[in-house]
Design a protein around this motif. Structure first.
Motif, PDB file in Angstrom:
ATOM      1  N   VAL A  66      70.043  28.584  81.645  1.00 44.21           N
ATOM      2  CA  VAL A  66      70.480  27.638  80.626  1.00 44.21           C
ATOM      3  C   VAL A  66      71.841  27.123  81.065  1.00 44.21           C
ATOM      4  O   VAL A  66      72.732  27.905  81.394  1.00 44.21           O
ATOM      5  CB  VAL A  66      70.583  28.323  79.238  1.00 44.21           C
ATOM      6  N   LYS A  67      71.988  25.824  81.096  1.00 47.46           N
ATOM      7  CA  LYS A  67      73.255  25.220  81.506  1.00 47.46           C
ATOM      8  C   LYS A  67      74.230  25.250  80.334  1.00 47.46           C
ATOM      9  O   LYS A  67      73.882  24.857  79.220  1.00 47.46           O
ATOM     10  CB  LYS A  67      73.034  23.772  81.953  1.00 47.46           C
ATOM     11  N   ARG A  68      75.428  25.711  80.599  1.00 44.49           N
ATOM     12  CA  ARG A  68      76.448  25.751  79.541  1.00 44.49           C
ATOM     13  C   ARG A  68      76.872  24.336  79.177  1.00 44.49           C
ATOM     14  O   ARG A  68      77.065  23.496  80.028  1.00 44.49           O
ATOM     15  CB  ARG A  68      77.670  26.530  80.004  1.00 44.49           C
ATOM     16  N   SER A  69      77.038  24.116  77.896  1.00 44.38           N
ATOM     17  CA  SER A  69      77.471  22.813  77.397  1.00 44.38           C
ATOM     18  C   SER A  69      78.554  23.035  76.345  1.00 44.38           C
ATOM     19  O   SER A  69      78.318  23.707  75.339  1.00 44.38           O
ATOM     20  CB  SER A  69      76.286  22.073  76.773  1.00 44.38           C
ATOM     21  N   LYS A  70      79.729  22.470  76.604  1.00 41.85           N
ATOM     22  CA  LYS A  70      80.807  22.578  75.618  1.00 41.85           C
ATOM     23  C   LYS A  70      80.426  21.862  74.328  1.00 41.85           C
ATOM     24  O   LYS A  70      80.774  22.295  73.245  1.00 41.85           O
ATOM     25  CB  LYS A  70      82.105  22.023  76.184  1.00 41.85           C
ATOM     26  N   ALA A  71      79.695  20.783  74.458  1.00 48.13           N
ATOM     27  CA  ALA A  71      79.281  20.015  73.280  1.00 48.13           C
ATOM     28  C   ALA A  71      78.389  20.848  72.362  1.00 48.13           C
ATOM     29  O   ALA A  71      78.435  20.689  71.145  1.00 48.13           O
ATOM     30  CB  ALA A  71      78.558  18.743  73.709  1.00 48.13           C
ATOM     31  N   PHE A  72      77.595  21.752  72.950  1.00 49.26           N
ATOM     32  CA  PHE A  72      76.685  22.570  72.155  1.00 49.26           C
ATOM     33  C   PHE A  72      77.443  23.354  71.090  1.00 49.26           C
ATOM     34  O   PHE A  72      77.040  23.408  69.935  1.00 49.26           O
ATOM     35  CB  PHE A  72      75.888  23.518  73.045  1.00 49.26           C
ATOM     36  N   PHE A  73      78.553  23.952  71.477  1.00 47.78           N
ATOM     37  CA  PHE A  73      79.320  24.767  70.530  1.00 47.78           C
ATOM     38  C   PHE A  73      79.919  23.907  69.418  1.00 47.78           C
ATOM     39  O   PHE A  73      79.904  24.298  68.257  1.00 47.78           O
ATOM     40  CB  PHE A  73      80.412  25.552  71.258  1.00 47.78           C
ATOM     41  N   PHE A  74      80.412  22.737  69.770  1.00 48.30           N
ATOM     42  CA  PHE A  74      80.972  21.850  68.752  1.00 48.30           C
ATOM     43  C   PHE A  74      79.880  21.348  67.812  1.00 48.30           C
ATOM     44  O   PHE A  74      80.093  21.239  66.606  1.00 48.30           O
ATOM     45  CB  PHE A  74      81.718  20.677  69.396  1.00 48.30           C
ATOM     46  N   ILE A  75      78.725  21.070  68.359  1.00 47.03           N
ATOM     47  CA  ILE A  75      77.604  20.633  67.526  1.00 47.03           C
ATOM     48  C   ILE A  75      77.144  21.766  66.614  1.00 47.03           C
ATOM     49  O   ILE A  75      76.891  21.553  65.430  1.00 47.03           O
ATOM     50  CB  ILE A  75      76.451  20.093  68.394  1.00 47.03           C
ATOM     51  N   LEU A  76      77.063  22.979  67.147  1.00 49.04           N
ATOM     52  CA  LEU A  76      76.666  24.122  66.330  1.00 49.04           C
ATOM     53  C   LEU A  76      77.654  24.343  65.184  1.00 49.04           C
ATOM     54  O   LEU A  76      77.247  24.549  64.040  1.00 49.04           O
ATOM     55  CB  LEU A  76      76.564  25.384  67.195  1.00 49.04           C
ATOM     56  N   ILE A  77      78.930  24.244  65.474  1.00 44.83           N
ATOM     57  CA  ILE A  77      79.957  24.388  64.426  1.00 44.83           C
ATOM     58  C   ILE A  77      79.847  23.240  63.427  1.00 44.83           C
ATOM     59  O   ILE A  77      79.922  23.442  62.223  1.00 44.83           O
ATOM     60  CB  ILE A  77      81.363  24.476  65.050  1.00 44.83           C
ATOM     61  N   GLY A  78      79.653  22.016  63.946  1.00 46.96           N
ATOM     62  CA  GLY A  78      79.497  20.859  63.066  1.00 46.96           C
ATOM     63  C   GLY A  78      78.299  20.994  62.143  1.00 46.96           C
ATOM     64  O   GLY A  78      78.386  20.705  60.947  1.00 46.96           O
ATOM     65  N   LEU A  79      77.171  21.449  62.696  1.00 49.39           N
ATOM     66  CA  LEU A  79      75.975  21.646  61.872  1.00 49.39           C
ATOM     67  C   LEU A  79      76.215  22.718  60.817  1.00 49.39           C
ATOM     68  O   LEU A  79      75.766  22.586  59.674  1.00 49.39           O
ATOM     69  CB  LEU A  79      74.773  22.029  62.745  1.00 49.39           C
ATOM     70  N   LEU A  80      76.934  23.763  61.188  1.00 42.00           N
ATOM     71  CA  LEU A  80      77.263  24.818  60.228  1.00 42.00           C
ATOM     72  C   LEU A  80      78.113  24.260  59.090  1.00 42.00           C
ATOM     73  O   LEU A  80      77.837  24.522  57.919  1.00 42.00           O
ATOM     74  CB  LEU A  80      77.992  25.967  60.925  1.00 42.00           C
ATOM     75  N   ILE A  81      79.103  23.472  59.420  1.00 39.90           N
ATOM     76  CA  ILE A  81      79.974  22.881  58.395  1.00 39.90           C
ATOM     77  C   ILE A  81      79.169  21.965  57.476  1.00 39.90           C
ATOM     78  O   ILE A  81      79.315  22.011  56.251  1.00 39.90           O
ATOM     79  CB  ILE A  81      81.167  22.139  59.050  1.00 39.90           C
ATOM     80  N   VAL A  82      78.313  21.147  58.064  1.00 35.10           N
ATOM     81  CA  VAL A  82      77.473  20.241  57.260  1.00 35.10           C
ATOM     82  C   VAL A  82      76.563  21.052  56.340  1.00 35.10           C
ATOM     83  O   VAL A  82      76.442  20.751  55.144  1.00 35.10           O
ATOM     84  CB  VAL A  82      76.640  19.305  58.166  1.00 35.10           C
ATOM     85  N   ARG A  83      75.941  22.108  56.873  1.00 37.03           N
ATOM     86  CA  ARG A  83      75.056  22.945  56.041  1.00 37.03           C
ATOM     87  C   ARG A  83      75.826  23.628  54.920  1.00 37.03           C
ATOM     88  O   ARG A  83      75.347  23.701  53.788  1.00 37.03           O
ATOM     89  CB  ARG A  83      74.343  23.987  56.901  1.00 37.03           C
ATOM     90  N   LEU A  84      77.017  24.128  55.234  1.00 33.17           N
ATOM     91  CA  LEU A  84      77.814  24.791  54.199  1.00 33.17           C
ATOM     92  C   LEU A  84      78.243  23.799  53.119  1.00 33.17           C
ATOM     93  O   LEU A  84      78.194  24.117  51.930  1.00 33.17           O
ATOM     94  CB  LEU A  84      79.035  25.478  54.814  1.00 33.17           C
ATOM     95  N   ALA A  85      78.635  22.601  53.530  1.00 34.18           N
ATOM     96  CA  ALA A  85      79.026  21.574  52.555  1.00 34.18           C
ATOM     97  C   ALA A  85      77.832  21.194  51.684  1.00 34.18           C
ATOM     98  O   ALA A  85      77.958  21.074  50.461  1.00 34.18           O
ATOM     99  CB  ALA A  85      79.581  20.346  53.276  1.00 34.18           C
ATOM    100  N   MET A  86      76.674  21.033  52.319  1.00 33.55           N
ATOM    101  CA  MET A  86      75.467  20.704  51.555  1.00 33.55           C
ATOM    102  C   MET A  86      75.139  21.817  50.561  1.00 33.55           C
ATOM    103  O   MET A  86      74.767  21.551  49.429  1.00 33.55           O
ATOM    104  CB  MET A  86      74.279  20.491  52.509  1.00 33.55           C
TER     105      MET A  86
END
Length: 160
Positions: free
Chosen positions: A90-110
């Motif tokens: 699996v290729k490491r992606s810095k964007a993946f972590f930011f997206i995962l955090i962003g999705l978590l924030i969106v889910r928590l806000a929802m």
């Protein structure tokens, strides 16, 4: 409100764990089993729908599935593989972590917004379905890409 707080803490813990698992997984070769096991393991959570408190209406199902599939696009776009020494990683992606955090924030806000109008059980059922609808297409896409690379490696070995 205590249940909502507890589930929020669990969601943050699971997201943190997912990031560490992802970092660790990038150090070892990927396998088909490692790709398909998360949605299979997660599918057992659907047993929650046996309990009437967690059951969803048709519209809630449609909303959760569509939103989950939309979120999966971000995960699919930031997940890729690379071949090292005839093995697939699996290729490491810095964007993946930011997206995962962003999705978590969106889910928590929802969750905070929706918990005022939707019963806790139904909301739990919706968020489980959203997460499953996000993970399943992502893992299917990963599996498809993995199999393509595996086939390329096999063809390369045969032609050498």
């Amino acid at each position: 409100m205590n249940l909502a707080l507890a589930s929020t803490v669990v969601a943050i813990g699971m997201a943190t764990m997912a990031m560490f698992v992802r970092m660790k997984a990038a150090k070892k070769p990927a396998t088909a089993m490692k790709i398909i096991m998360p949605p299979i393991g997660m599918s057992t959570g659907s047993l929650m729908y046996i309990v009437p408190e967690f059951r969803l209406t048709g519209m809630e199902i449609v909303e959760a599935v569509i939103l989950g599939m939309l979120f999966s696009i971000l995960l699919i776009k930031t997940s890729s593989f690379e071949v090292k020494d005839q093995q697939i990683y699996v290729k490491r992606s810095k964007a993946f972590f930011f997206i995962l955090i962003g999705l978590l924030i969106v889910r928590l806000a929802m969750k905070l917004i929706l918990s005022a109008t939707i019963d806790f059980g139904e909301l739990s059922g919706m968020f489980f379905l959203l997460a499953f609808s996000m993970i399943l297409p992502w893992r299917i896409a990963m599996y498809r890409d993995f199999k393509k690379l595996q086939k390329q490696i096999t063809l390369t070995k045969q032609s050498a």
